[in-house]
Design a protein around this motif. Structure first.
Motif, PDB file in Angstrom:
ATOM      1  N   VAL A   1       0.838  -1.203   0.000  1.00 17.29           N
ATOM      2  CA  VAL A   1       0.000   0.000   0.000  1.00 17.29           C
ATOM      3  C   VAL A   1       0.869   1.248   0.000  1.00 17.29           C
ATOM      4  O   VAL A   1       0.635   2.200  -0.762  1.00 17.29           O
ATOM      5  N   GLU A   2       1.882   1.270   0.846  1.00 16.27           N
ATOM      6  CA  GLU A   2       2.776   2.423   0.899  1.00 16.27           C
ATOM      7  C   GLU A   2       3.485   2.632  -0.432  1.00 16.27           C
ATOM      8  O   GLU A   2       3.598   3.755  -0.926  1.00 16.27           O
TER       9      GLU A   2
ATOM     10  N   VAL B   1      -4.996  -1.946   7.175  1.00 20.05           N
ATOM     11  CA  VAL B   1      -5.088  -3.396   7.002  1.00 20.05           C
ATOM     12  C   VAL B   1      -5.724  -4.034   8.237  1.00 20.05           C
ATOM     13  O   VAL B   1      -6.609  -4.898   8.124  1.00 20.05           O
ATOM     14  N   LEU B   2      -5.288  -3.610   9.417  1.00 19.47           N
ATOM     15  CA  LEU B   2      -5.847  -4.181  10.645  1.00 19.47           C
ATOM     16  C   LEU B   2      -7.310  -3.799  10.824  1.00 19.47           C
ATOM     17  O   LEU B   2      -8.084  -4.572  11.411  1.00 19.47           O
TER      18      LEU B   2
ATOM     19  N   ASP C   1      -8.015   3.740   0.798  1.00 18.45           N
ATOM     20  CA  ASP C   1      -7.963   2.824   1.941  1.00 18.45           C
ATOM     21  C   ASP C   1      -8.313   1.443   1.408  1.00 18.45           C
ATOM     22  O   ASP C   1      -9.350   0.863   1.736  1.00 18.45           O
ATOM     23  N   PRO C   2      -7.438   0.882   0.575  1.00 12.13           N
ATOM     24  CA  PRO C   2      -7.837  -0.233  -0.281  1.00 12.13           C
ATOM     25  C   PRO C   2      -8.178  -1.521   0.447  1.00 12.13           C
ATOM     26  O   PRO C   2      -9.066  -2.258   0.010  1.00 12.13           O
ATOM     27  N   VAL C   3      -7.504  -1.812   1.541  1.00 11.51           N
ATOM     28  CA  VAL C   3      -7.748  -3.080   2.224  1.00 11.51           C
ATOM     29  C   VAL C   3      -8.978  -2.992   3.119  1.00 11.51           C
ATOM     30  O   VAL C   3      -9.849  -3.863   3.096  1.00 11.51           O
ATOM     31  N   ALA C   4      -9.074  -1.942   3.914  1.00 10.71           N
ATOM     32  CA  ALA C   4     -10.202  -1.809   4.837  1.00 10.71           C
ATOM     33  C   ALA C   4     -11.538  -1.759   4.094  1.00 10.71           C
ATOM     34  O   ALA C   4     -12.496  -2.444   4.471  1.00 10.71           O
TER      35      ALA C   4
ATOM     36  N   THR D   1      -1.682  -4.247  -4.639  1.00 12.04           N
ATOM     37  CA  THR D   1      -2.347  -4.410  -3.349  1.00 12.04           C
ATOM     38  C   THR D   1      -3.548  -5.336  -3.494  1.00 12.04           C
ATOM     39  O   THR D   1      -3.746  -6.248  -2.681  1.00 12.04           O
ATOM     40  N   GLY D   2      -4.354  -5.101  -4.527  1.00 10.02           N
ATOM     41  CA  GLY D   2      -5.531  -5.930  -4.739  1.00 10.02           C
ATOM     42  C   GLY D   2      -5.194  -7.385  -4.973  1.00 10.02           C
ATOM     43  O   GLY D   2      -5.870  -8.288  -4.444  1.00 10.02           O
ATOM     44  N   LEU D   3      -4.141  -7.630  -5.741  1.00  5.89           N
ATOM     45  CA  LEU D   3      -3.764  -9.018  -6.021  1.00  5.89           C
ATOM     46  C   LEU D   3      -3.206  -9.705  -4.780  1.00  5.89           C
ATOM     47  O   LEU D   3      -3.469 -10.894  -4.546  1.00  5.89           O
TER      48      LEU D   3
END
Length: 449
Positions: A73-74, A88-89, A134-137, A164-166
């Protein structure tokens, strides 16, 4: 482009090529949707407790790879590692939440001379289009709620963070049977192909208003949209101006202003204008000591265009307001005074570290101005008056009103955006209702011989 039908990703910190990925082909889109359709009946028939257990396992897998996801992500978006890991958390917590809520999601019953009951059933194939900020959350919320209620998902992450998505797909997909969760890399063209397909039963999109409107034009599916916002901040004359400035800076400059509920426009009572603006400029200077880049140069150009237009129309850049030299997509925390409602920076979503301030003569004027937008995502009110707070939250036509805090909320909270900001619940227990449809069953008593 590195290759035909590919997506290049450049670092927003130094403009160097991070990598490239091939986009999905039309044939791969069709195959993914067909695979999802074939897998859905068996997944819907899986006991709800087992679906919850699978989601709990996915949460554990994601927790074990939190640092790996945060690093990617960074690299792709410029979000600092610590903040990215928090995101992520947050996704882990959301998966855990839906792992518990999903199996107890229930309908209603009525008892009379016969029995009537309402049963929630999965909608089928969910197409999820998720953002880069905020791609994961955000993805975990949509994917978790969809999967635990018996749907299957075809997920397209933003083309600004495809790696990140993959990686998220790699971490999660093995926790579910084949076909339950699939991820495709692609740009708007691939997203368009997914949402217009008759195989999509529900389209969940978090992103720009422009994209959300285009989805409405071409999709026949149930739509769940969280689009852009133009969130106002009202600063009353009875609050500490330094505290209010710190709140404004937090809302406008966090994640370089790239949050769905960032403060986008400020209505400031003129009685405390001097103290507030001085303090806000001090806040901006502090934020600029350790700047975060915007996601890419294209976004920086968009932000600066709005700032430059405002200055040309009479606003003053008290802090920031200039494109810095050097590589990357950096833009300074910017404070604009003398703004008016006609300026784009006040009436459109900027999505950058800009705090535009319009002076008002009364709290009523501030509320009126805050209500003037077509957007209806969120709003914040800073006031010491309970009467003003009550009047404001009742009047503001938005899904979320925050009083005396620009961020925050109880765990499991939910909200419905309004107007140009979208439709439907995007998180919380109510998202389970969005992901299901209701069947009503009437059991009458037969006449027997």
């Amino acid at each position: 482009m590195t290759a035909m039908h590919a997506i290049d990703v450049h670092s927003p910190r130094d403009s160097q090529l991070v990598g490239w990925l091939p986009t999905a082909t039309p044939a791969e889109v069709a195959t993914a949707l067909g695979t999802a359709r074939a897998a859905q009946p068996a997944w819907a028939a899986t006991p709800a407790a087992d679906r919850g257990a699978a989601l709990r396992a996915a949460a554990a897998a994601l927790r074990s790879r939190a640092s790996d996801l945060a690093t990617v992500v960074e690299t792709e978006t410029g979000r600092p590692f610590a903040s990215a890991r928090e995101g992520v958390l947050a996704g882990v917590s959301t998966l855990e939440q839906y792992a518990e809520l999903g199996p107890v999601h229930r309908g209603r019953s009525l008892l009379g001379t016969a029995v009537d009951f309402m049963v929630p059933e999965p909608r089928g194939v969910v197409v999820a289009l998720t953002p880069w900020n905020d791609p994961v959350a955000v993805a975990c919320g949509l994917l978790g709620a969809a999967i635990v209620t018996g749907n299957v998902v075809v997920h397209k992450p933003s083309e600004r963070c495809p790696h990140t998505g993959l990686l998220l797909a790699t971490v999660l997909a093995d926790c579910f049977p084949a076909g339950v969760l699939q991820t495709l890399v692609g740009d708007g063209e691939i997203g368009h192909a997914l949402v217009r397909s008759p195989e999509a039963d529900l389209v969940a999109h978090v992103g720009s208003t422009t994209t959300g409107r285009s989805i409405k034009e071409v999709s026949s599916a149930k739509l769940l949209l969280e689009n852009g916002g133009n969130d106002p901040l009202i600063v009353d004359d009875d609050v500490d101006p330094e505290w209010a400035a710190a709140q404004a800076a937090l809302g406008a400059f966090t994640n370089a202003g790239q949050l769905c509920t960032s403060v986008e426009r400020i209505y400031l009572h003129k009685a405390i204008a001097t103290q507030f603006l001085d303090a806000l400029c001090e806040q901006a200077a502090t934020w600029n000591e350790d700047p975060q880049p915007l996601v890419d140069v294209r976004q920086r150009e968009f932000v600066h265009e709005q700032v430059a237009e405002a200055v040309a129309a009479g606003a003053s850049a008290l802090a920031g307001g200039a494109v810095p030299d050097g590589p990357g997509a950096y833009y300074p925390a910017t404070v604009l005074s003398g703004c008016s409602g006609a300026m784009r920076v006040m009436c459109e979503e900027t999505f950058g570290p800009v705090a535009p301030v319009q002076l008002v003569s009364s709290f009523d004027e501030a509320v009126t101005e805050a209500c003037s937008s077509e957007y209806g995502l969120a709003a914040t009110v800073l006031t010491a008056s309970m009467e003003h707070a009550q009047r404001a939250w009742r009047a503001l036509p938005v899904g979320t009103v925050k009083v005396n805090a620009v961020f925050g909320g109880a765990p499991g909270g939910a909200a419905q955006p309004r107007g140009a900001s979208g439709t439907g619940y995007g998180y919380g227990p109510e998202l389970l209702d969005e992901m299901t449809t209701t069947k009503v069953v009437h059991l009458g008593v037969p006449t027997v011989r």
